[in-house]
Design an enzyme around this catalytic site. Structure first.
Site, short mmCIF file in Angstrom:
data_model
loop_
_atom_site.label_atom_id
_atom_site.label_comp_id
_atom_site.label_asym_id
_atom_site.label_seq_id
_atom_site.Cartn_x
_atom_site.Cartn_y
_atom_site.Cartn_z
N ASP A 1 4.26 6.00 -9.67
CA ASP A 1 4.56 7.28 -9.28
C ASP A 1 4.20 8.35 -10.35
OD1 ASP A 1 5.70 9.45 -8.03
OD2 ASP A 1 7.87 9.43 -8.70
N ASP B 1 0.83 14.11 -6.81
CA ASP B 1 1.87 13.09 -6.79
C ASP B 1 1.37 11.89 -5.71
OD1 ASP B 1 4.23 11.61 -6.56
OD2 ASP B 1 5.37 13.27 -5.59
#
Ligand SMILES: *[C@@H]1O[C@H](CO)[C@@H](O)[C@H](O)[C@H]1NC(C)=O
Ligand SMILES: *[C@@H]1O[C@H](CO)[C@@H](O)[C@H](O)[C@H]1NC(C)=O
Ligand SMILES: *[C@@H]1O[C@H](CO)[C@@H](O)[C@H](O)[C@H]1NC(C)=O
Ligand SMILES: *[C@@H]1O[C@H](CO)[C@@H](O)[C@H](O)[C@H]1NC(C)=O
Ligand SMILES: *[C@@H]1O[C@H](CO)[C@@H](O)[C@H](O)[C@H]1NC(C)=O
Length: 466
Positions: free
Chosen positions: A113, A347
């Site tokens: 992430d 992201d």
């Protein structure tokens, strides 16, 4: 409390998971001419994409859109460790990108992430909760393993008197103790990494991942100077170096950057496969080994004001996410809108793009037939065979295009068993409210993104069509 609006902001990550196909010395990289002098990576680890929660595709769609903590995807204020925070959500139903790690010698598949900063693995015997906070059987959390066995790690050192407390944008939350251990990913091994080992987890797992590794900035970390995780606040936050910064500090990488190339799965894979190996790379110290074309740019990461929580450059700015300044989005009719936005993050953990409301509305109206906002799901739903309008993203004067295949995503079935498709570029809320927008996997499938958290820079290179 402007600071709080970004202090513990987290992007909800889908789950990035990857298998451990370590590719060393990426000289095999079939690269075209690149307008950047980034070296090839010393080693790369391939991603495996996982399509989670496919036991019921309909449930998968509902899970994306109907979770308790949110009414619509995008970035929302929510409670998180630290009080009032901005959280990012809207991912988590389609492809996750994970990779194999070891923690204290124990193997786990972790979500990768770039939208959060903590690395955590639940400890064996953790208590599982549903998102409303009711205790449920451990299997409901659906981790890929029973968890981390602290006692079996010869290298684990506890960090006394502190605790971890995080809430992700979809309402998943975890808390518990913190320690230090050796973490390895591919050929990279970091010996003294602060890591959370939660004993409380509300997690909607996929049966493969056993946690998450965060690659954003230390300002987003979620460890607090209190033994009682319910007392977490911005006042007692103890920021620490996330995994990659520790690798840099321990001189484990030649260059202070990591590079990510996320492959798109085919429509059929997205619709049917629970697990697809080799869907991209994360590379350390160099660029990911995929073919690219000669469109590249390096831009500064946009910081935030500690007082207002709004994007700000200059000496007082703090870094949280890989926020970039979007100069413009270009699509048919876009010249009638203001599309510039300086509060948009890159992201890996979010599947979709989330752009300002008016941009999403104008773009989705260009599909033929038009994508329509579904009232129940608060998502633009589209005919799976619709004609996709082009969508380009200009950053730092360079224009990156998004493949049409990324803009239509299978997301479940209706009552008659027909596939429902949603568009790749959705409404992230009105611009100018301090909301954070997202270029998620839909965008990232089309570029090699190289993140330099030391210099505070991101390099984007358009990938060759694949
Ligand atoms: C990744 O980890 C899983 C689970 O331990 C294992 O089955 C798989 O073989 C690993 N992949 C590689 C390429 O090592
Ligand atoms: C942790 O807290 C306890 C009780 O407050 C204290 O006695 C102990 O010294 C603390 N340990 C550390 C390492 O700070
Ligand atoms: C944690 O809080 C205690 C007081 O409760 C303080 O003495 C200590 O210095 C703090 N630790 C850090 C690392 O800030
Ligand atoms: C995390 O901290 C918040 C306060 O900031 C608290 O309300 C919440 O209960 C804590 N979560 C857990 C799981 O302890
Ligand atoms: C970000 O955009 C807002 C709104 O356009 C503007 O007011 C602000 O000055 C910009 N901030 C930076 C650092 O460019």
């Amino acid at each position: 409390m402007g600071l709080l609006t970004v202090l513990s902001a987290l992007s909800l990550l889908g789950s990035v998971q990857a298998e451990f196909n370590v590719v060393r010395h990426v000289s095999q990289a079939p690269r075209a001419e690149v307008a950047t002098d980034l070296p090839p990576a010393e080693f790369s680890v391939s991603f495996t994409a996982k399509t989670p929660r496919r036991s019921s595709k309909r449930t998968a769609l509902e899970a994306l859109t109907g979770r308790p903590s949110k009414k619509r995807p995008g970035v929302r204020a929510a409670t998180a460790g630290g009080g009032d925070t901005v959280v990012v959500d809207g991912s988590d139903f389609d492809e996750e990108y994970l990779t194999n790690f070891t923690v204290g010698g124990q193997p786990f598949s972790l979500i990768v992430d770039t939208g959060s900063s903590d690395t955590w693995v639940p400890q064996i015997g953790f208590n599982c909760f549903d998102l409303d906070g009711n205790p449920v059987p451990e299997t409901t959390c659906a981790f890929g393993t029973p968890g981390f066995n602290i006692k079996a790690s010869k290298t684990f050192q506890p960090f006394p008197n502190v605790s971890f407390n995080i809430t992700y944008g979809d309402g998943e939350f975890l808390s518990g103790p913190v320690g230090f251990d050796t973490i390895s990913i591919g050929g990279l091994s970091v010996t003294h990494q602060e890591i959370a080992v939660p004993n409380l987890a509300a997690w909607e797992g996929d049966g493969v991942n056993t946690g998450l590794a965060g690659f954003a900035f230390s300002g987003l970390t979620s460890v607090f100077n209190t033994t009682d995780p319910t007392k977490a606040s911005s006042e007692n936050q103890l920021p620490y170096n996330p995994l990659f910064l520790t690798a840099v500090n321990e001189k484990k990488v030649a260059n202070p950057f990591f590079s990510i190339a996320l492959d798109r799965g085919t429509f059929d894979q997205q619709e049917n496969d629970p697990f697809d190996p080799n869907l991209g790379f994360i590379s350390f110290g160099g660029i990911a080994p995929v073919p690219v074309v000669n469109t590249a740019v390096t831009v500064p990461v946009q910081g935030y004001s500690a007082t207002t929580g709004l994007p700000e450059n200059g000496p007082g700015a703090e870094f949280f996410f890989y926020t970039v300044d979007i100069q413009s989005y270009t699509f048919p009719g876009s010249n009638r809108l203001v599309t510039a936005n300086n509060n948009t993050i890159l992201d890996t953990g979010t599947t979709l793009n989330f752009v300002p409301t008016d941009v999403a509305a104008a773009y989705n109206a260009q599909f033929k037939p038009k994508a329509v906002l579904d009232e129940d799901f608060d998502l633009y739903v589209v005919d799976c065979d619709a004609t996709v309008p082009p969508f380009d993203v200009t950053i730092g004067g360079k224009t990156f295009s998004i493949d049409a295949r990324d803009q239509i995503i299978p997301a479940g079935t209706d009552d008659n068993g027909n596939i429902i498709c949603i568009t790749g570029t959705q409404d992230g809320g009105p611009a100018g409210n301090g909301d954070i927008f997202i270029m998620g996997d839909v965008f990232l499938h089309n570029v090699v993104a190289t993140f330099n958290p030391v210099a505070g820079e991101v390099t984007l290179i358009q990938r060759a069509k694949y």
